[in-house]
Design a protein around this motif. Structure first.
Motif, PDB file in Angstrom:
ATOM      1  N   ILE A   1      30.067 -79.001  34.735  1.00 36.08           N
ATOM      2  CA  ILE A   1      29.599 -79.808  35.870  1.00 36.08           C
ATOM      3  C   ILE A   1      30.478 -79.574  37.100  1.00 36.08           C
ATOM      4  O   ILE A   1      29.997 -79.537  38.228  1.00 36.08           O
TER       5      ILE A   1
ATOM      6  N   ALA B   1      29.013 -86.916  39.978  1.00 36.50           N
ATOM      7  CA  ALA B   1      28.356 -85.787  39.317  1.00 36.50           C
ATOM      8  C   ALA B   1      28.373 -85.874  37.784  1.00 36.50           C
ATOM      9  O   ALA B   1      27.361 -85.584  37.152  1.00 36.50           O
TER      10      ALA B   1
ATOM     11  N   GLU C   1      19.015 -84.154  35.068  1.00 32.91           N
ATOM     12  CA  GLU C   1      18.549 -83.185  34.089  1.00 32.91           C
ATOM     13  C   GLU C   1      17.667 -83.842  33.018  1.00 32.91           C
ATOM     14  O   GLU C   1      16.699 -83.255  32.576  1.00 32.91           O
TER      15      GLU C   1
ATOM     16  N   GLU D   1      24.499 -85.655  37.411  1.00 36.37           N
ATOM     17  CA  GLU D   1      23.943 -84.345  37.025  1.00 36.37           C
ATOM     18  C   GLU D   1      23.174 -84.458  35.717  1.00 36.37           C
ATOM     19  O   GLU D   1      22.109 -83.868  35.553  1.00 36.37           O
TER      20      GLU D   1
ATOM     21  N   LYS E   1      29.506 -76.635  39.449  1.00 38.11           N
ATOM     22  CA  LYS E   1      28.399 -76.975  40.347  1.00 38.11           C
ATOM     23  C   LYS E   1      28.876 -77.900  41.472  1.00 38.11           C
ATOM     24  O   LYS E   1      28.566 -77.700  42.640  1.00 38.11           O
TER      25      LYS E   1
END
Ligand SMILES: C=C(O[C@@H]1C=C(C(=O)O)C=C[C@H]1O)C(=O)O
Length: 278
Positions: A218, A13, A21, A17, A221
């Motif tokens: 992060i 992640a 993005e 992530e 999430k």
């Protein structure tokens, strides 16, 4: 076009992530899957590069180069590669151990630890950790990695009270970090795509740097993907995972691969390591 493999566990992640993005490159196709599947896809040429088990490089080193400065590794406990056992590991001789089908590196590492360090020889079976199985024989221990290991860690199974972190065990034995996954690129992709490969490597490193600077956001999430895992526990987990391939990590890979070669489990051509860029 470049086809890139990403491990579909929360350990990615902090890089993934940020990638999702920010990276807008329709010519870079990202495919996420469990490591053992990425290993097969990379070996078959169905993806060009990506995070795979360190073992995959050692098994077929003529196909790949290791992307410099990228890995999934830990110095000491990793927090997501565990042997969950009903008895102390010294008592596993002749007993059945269920090995997750999602891993290749940790499977080799566990066998090395049990057989060479602890000197026991269990019987092994590969399979699904969470499969609703009705086995003829209940395993005495399970090897789980990634999100499955985090799930078991958050809700321990009372049948397996002994928990061994393989990163910690390797560190105690060798004083070294351990490298579970590498970012490997196919040699045939590099022919004619050197610049693209370099750009992808730099982008992954840039995502990692930004992700590490935004860990607390992060992990909120990421924690939601693991039942019972709190954001605080996820932050502690992320703080134990490292993503570099510094000289000490390269030394670790060389040590691990040399042991695998001695055991006939890796290609002698796995050493010396071949890096990209050199
Ligand atoms: C630390 C981990 O590293 C993983 C372990 C791997 C393996 O054992 O083959 C492969 C990829 C990594 O995601 C983990 O997933 O828990």
């Amino acid at each position: 076009m470049a086809r890139i493999g990403m491990v579909n566990y929360i350990n990615m992640a902090p890089i993934y992530e940020v990638w999702k993005e920010q990276v807008r490159r329709p010519d870079w196709i990202m495919l996420d899957a469990p490591p053992a599947q990425l290993n097969r896809l990379l070996a078959a040429g169905s993806i060009d590069l990506g995070f795979v088990s360190a073992y995959e490089y050692a098994a077929r080193p003529w196909l790949y180069r290791l992307m410099a400065d990228l890995s999934i590794s830990a110095t000491g406990p990793v927090g997501s590669v565990f042997l969950f056992s009903s008895v102390p590991p010294e008592q596993l001789d002749g007993k059945l151990v269920l090995l997750t089908g999602q891993s290749d590196t940790s499977v080799c590492l566990l066998r090395l630890i049990l057989e060479e360090f602890i000197k026991v020889r269990p019987r092994y079976v590969r399979g699904e950790i969470f499969a609703p199985h009705t086995p003829a024989e209940k395993p005495a221990a399970l090897l789980a990695i990634g999100d499955e290991a985090l799930r078991l860690n958050a809700a321990p199974d009372p049948r397996y009270p002994v928990q061994i972190d393989l990163g910690e065990c390797w560190h105690q034995q060798t004083g070294l970090p351990f490298v579970f996954a590498v970012c490997a690129v196919r040699e045939d992709f590099l022919q004619g795509n050197t610049e693209v490969a370099r750009e992808i490597q730099q982008t992954l490193i840039s995502c990692r740097e930004q992700g590490l600077a935004r860990l607390s956001e992060i992990c909120t999430k990421a924690a939601a993907r693991i039942p019972l895992m709190t954001a605080a526990a996820c932050l502690r987990y992320f703080q134990s995972i490292e993503y570099d391939l510094s000289p000490i990590k390269q030394e670790t890979l060389a040590r691990f691969f040399a042991l695998l070669i001695q055991r006939g489990e890796a290609s002698p051509a796995a050493l010396p390591l071949k890096l990209f860029p050199c």
